[in-house]
Every structure is written in C-alpha cells, then in structure tokens.
Design a protein around this motif. Structure first.
Motif, PDB file in Angstrom:
ATOM      1  N   MET A   1       0.834  -1.197   0.000  1.00 30.04           N
ATOM      2  CA  MET A   1       0.000   0.000   0.000  1.00 30.04           C
ATOM      3  C   MET A   1       0.871   1.251   0.000  1.00 30.04           C
ATOM      4  O   MET A   1       1.879   1.311   0.700  1.00 30.04           O
ATOM      5  CB  MET A   1      -0.922   0.006   1.227  1.00 30.04           C
ATOM      6  CG  MET A   1      -1.824   1.237   1.320  1.00 30.04           C
ATOM      7  SD  MET A   1      -2.940   1.207   2.745  1.00 30.04           S
ATOM      8  CE  MET A   1      -4.089  -0.070   2.246  1.00 30.04           C
ATOM      9  N   ILE A   2       0.474   2.247  -0.778  1.00 25.16           N
ATOM     10  CA  ILE A   2       1.214   3.509  -0.822  1.00 25.16           C
ATOM     11  C   ILE A   2       1.031   4.260   0.483  1.00 25.16           C
ATOM     12  O   ILE A   2      -0.077   4.410   0.986  1.00 25.16           O
ATOM     13  CB  ILE A   2       0.731   4.357  -2.016  1.00 25.16           C
ATOM     14  CG1 ILE A   2       1.161   3.696  -3.323  1.00 25.16           C
ATOM     15  CG2 ILE A   2       1.278   5.776  -1.937  1.00 25.16           C
ATOM     16  CD1 ILE A   2       0.634   4.370  -4.555  1.00 25.16           C
ATOM     17  N   LYS A   3       2.152   4.750   1.038  1.00 21.15           N
ATOM     18  CA  LYS A   3       2.118   5.440   2.326  1.00 21.15           C
ATOM     19  C   LYS A   3       2.422   6.923   2.145  1.00 21.15           C
ATOM     20  O   LYS A   3       3.389   7.286   1.467  1.00 21.15           O
ATOM     21  CB  LYS A   3       3.129   4.815   3.292  1.00 21.15           C
ATOM     22  CG  LYS A   3       2.809   3.372   3.669  1.00 21.15           C
ATOM     23  CD  LYS A   3       3.827   2.837   4.647  1.00 21.15           C
ATOM     24  CE  LYS A   3       3.531   1.396   5.020  1.00 21.15           C
ATOM     25  NZ  LYS A   3       4.536   0.854   5.978  1.00 21.15           N
ATOM     26  N   ILE A   4       1.605   7.758   2.779  1.00 19.64           N
ATOM     27  CA  ILE A   4       1.742   9.209   2.669  1.00 19.64           C
ATOM     28  C   ILE A   4       1.877   9.807   4.064  1.00 19.64           C
ATOM     29  O   ILE A   4       1.144   9.431   4.978  1.00 19.64           O
ATOM     30  CB  ILE A   4       0.533   9.821   1.935  1.00 19.64           C
ATOM     31  CG1 ILE A   4       0.435   9.245   0.519  1.00 19.64           C
ATOM     32  CG2 ILE A   4       0.638  11.344   1.892  1.00 19.64           C
ATOM     33  CD1 ILE A   4      -0.798   9.681  -0.249  1.00 19.64           C
ATOM     34  N   LEU A   5       2.804  10.732   4.216  1.00 24.40           N
ATOM     35  CA  LEU A   5       3.017  11.423   5.482  1.00 24.40           C
ATOM     36  C   LEU A   5       2.389  12.808   5.402  1.00 24.40           C
ATOM     37  O   LEU A   5       2.714  13.587   4.504  1.00 24.40           O
ATOM     38  CB  LEU A   5       4.514  11.531   5.773  1.00 24.40           C
ATOM     39  CG  LEU A   5       4.920  12.302   7.025  1.00 24.40           C
ATOM     40  CD1 LEU A   5       4.318  11.677   8.276  1.00 24.40           C
ATOM     41  CD2 LEU A   5       6.448  12.351   7.144  1.00 24.40           C
ATOM     42  N   VAL A   6       1.493  13.118   6.340  1.00 23.47           N
ATOM     43  CA  VAL A   6       0.818  14.407   6.383  1.00 23.47           C
ATOM     44  C   VAL A   6       1.359  15.207   7.563  1.00 23.47           C
ATOM     45  O   VAL A   6       1.166  14.828   8.720  1.00 23.47           O
ATOM     46  CB  VAL A   6      -0.707  14.250   6.513  1.00 23.47           C
ATOM     47  CG1 VAL A   6      -1.384  15.624   6.520  1.00 23.47           C
ATOM     48  CG2 VAL A   6      -1.256  13.391   5.391  1.00 23.47           C
ATOM     49  N   ALA A   7       2.061  16.305   7.273  1.00 22.34           N
ATOM     50  CA  ALA A   7       2.626  17.182   8.303  1.00 22.34           C
ATOM     51  C   ALA A   7       1.778  18.454   8.369  1.00 22.34           C
ATOM     52  O   ALA A   7       1.867  19.316   7.493  1.00 22.34           O
ATOM     53  CB  ALA A   7       4.079  17.514   7.986  1.00 22.34           C
ATOM     54  N   GLU A   8       0.961  18.555   9.404  1.00 17.30           N
ATOM     55  CA  GLU A   8       0.025  19.677   9.539  1.00 17.30           C
ATOM     56  C   GLU A   8      -0.330  19.826  11.013  1.00 17.30           C
ATOM     57  O   GLU A   8      -0.769  18.864  11.650  1.00 17.30           O
ATOM     58  CB  GLU A   8      -1.234  19.402   8.709  1.00 17.30           C
ATOM     59  CG  GLU A   8      -2.421  20.293   8.986  1.00 17.30           C
ATOM     60  CD  GLU A   8      -2.161  21.759   8.708  1.00 17.30           C
ATOM     61  OE1 GLU A   8      -2.224  22.558   9.666  1.00 17.30           O
ATOM     62  OE2 GLU A   8      -1.887  22.094   7.535  1.00 17.30           O
TER      63      GLU A   8
END
Length: 225
Positions: A1-8
């Motif tokens: 699965m594609i993994k995305i990091l959300v920095a917010e």
C-alpha cells in the motif's frame, strides 16, 4: 500500500486530509510539526509528503530541505494558507513538487496526489531492484536468477523495508510498530522468526544479506561483486 506522510499542526485539517487519502486507497500517517515529520520519514518509507509551511519546532521549508538531503525523488506537496509568490518560489527552490493554497479543495487534493505519484512512477512500477534481485511490491514476489520467490505479506514488507535503506539499522521495536502496529500483542521474537524465514529463502543470494546487530535489530547489506 502507498504510504503518505501528512505534516500539519491543525489536527482537524490533518484528520480531514488523511480521511480523503485513505478513502482513495492510500495509507496516511500524521505529524503535527516538521521535526516529528522528519523523524518519521527517517524511520519509515513514505511515497509522498504533504506538508504545511507554518508549523512549530520545524517549518515546512526546513522539512523540505532536510528531506531532500535524504531523498531527491520523494514527491513533496505544500498545503498552506500563504498565497504568496515568494513563498512558492522558496518552496520550489527547496525541491517541492506542487503547492496548494488553503482552504483546500479535497477533490483537487486527491487529483494532485495521484498525479504526483504517477509522475514519480510509484504507482506504475512499485518495485525495488538490488543487483539481480527484483522485489515486486504488488505481487509480493521476488524475481531472482533462479526464478520467482513468493513471500508471505509481512516477510515481503520487512525485506522491502530493509533493502530500501541498505546498511540502516532497524530495531525490532521499529519493525514491530510498523508491520504489527503499536497496540499489537505480538512479541518482538516474532520479528526474529520472520527474519529467519527470509534468510532461508535468500540463503543463496549473491546480492545481499540480512545482518543481525546484537542487542538492536537488523540491517540489509549489499554484497560486493
């Protein structure tokens, strides 16, 4: 699965973005400041970073600059309230790939995410080549000179992780957290069992070996030919 990091640092917006990403089939992790995001990026493999600019501890510019020292190719999307040409110019000069101004249109976010992933060929290829060994993510298989090796899911993910960062040491607890989850009741000994099985499958490999770091964990080392 594609993994995305959300920095917010806005927790509600962070959760919204992750919900949108997960509804589109991606896995998303949350960081509330740039420093935490950079630490997470150093420990895990991510296919895309979505980042605010104005964050505590380390801002988006600092995050982008440091990520580019580690990886020149991972896509970075800035998502910010700063609608200013100089801000965009600075971001692009640091190596970001795209820029969105808040308030965010969630459909546009999904489209930009897909475009960035396609551009980086992650969606279409999803494979890792180490010498004569090719790991194919979507089929959980390894192509070797002798043929094809099919691996159970967690064995494949562990091997893919180790080979993605050759010579980097991963502790048992890091591998446990990523592949079994923080709240898992599985003991760290399970990691050792999976490593033993991986070694047996690739005992004749001329491309790499999995090395035990006593008291810590494991690393993959490429063999010199």
């Amino acid at each position: 699965m594609i993994k995305i990091l959300v920095a917010e640092d806005d927790i509600k917006l962070n959760k919204l973005v992750r919900t949108v990403l997960e509804s589109n089939g991606y896995k998303a992790d949350m960081a509330l400041d740039g420093r935490s995001a950079l630490d997470m990026f150093g420990e895990k493999h991510y296919d895309l970073i979505i980042s605010d600019i104005m964050m505590p501890v380390m801002d988006g510019y600092g995050l982008a600059e440091n990520v580019r020292k580690i990886s020149p190719t991972v896509p970075i999307l800035f998502m910010t309230a700063i609608d200013d040409f100089n801000a965009k110019k600075k971001g692009y000069s640091l190596g970001i790939d795209d820029y969105m101004v808040k308030p965010i249109d969630v459909e546009e976010l999904a489209l930009k995410t897909g475009a960035l992933l396609r551009r980086s060929q992650i969606v279409s290829e999803r494979k890792l080549v180490v010498g004569d060994t090719t790991l194919i993510y979507d089929s959980l298989t390894a192509q070797v000179p002798e043929g094809e090796i099919e691996l159970p899911q967690k064995e494949f993910y562990i091997l893919y992780k180790l080979l993605s960062f050759p010579s980097k040491i991963f502790t048992r607890s890091q591998l446990m957290e990523e592949f079994w989850g923080v709240d898992s009741d599985t003991v760290e000994r399970t990691v050792d069992v999976h490593i033993t099985r991986i070694r047996e499958k690739f005992k004749n490999s001329k491309d790499f070996e999995i090395v035990t770091i006593r008291g810590l964990g494991y690393k993959a080392v490429k063999k010199q030919k």
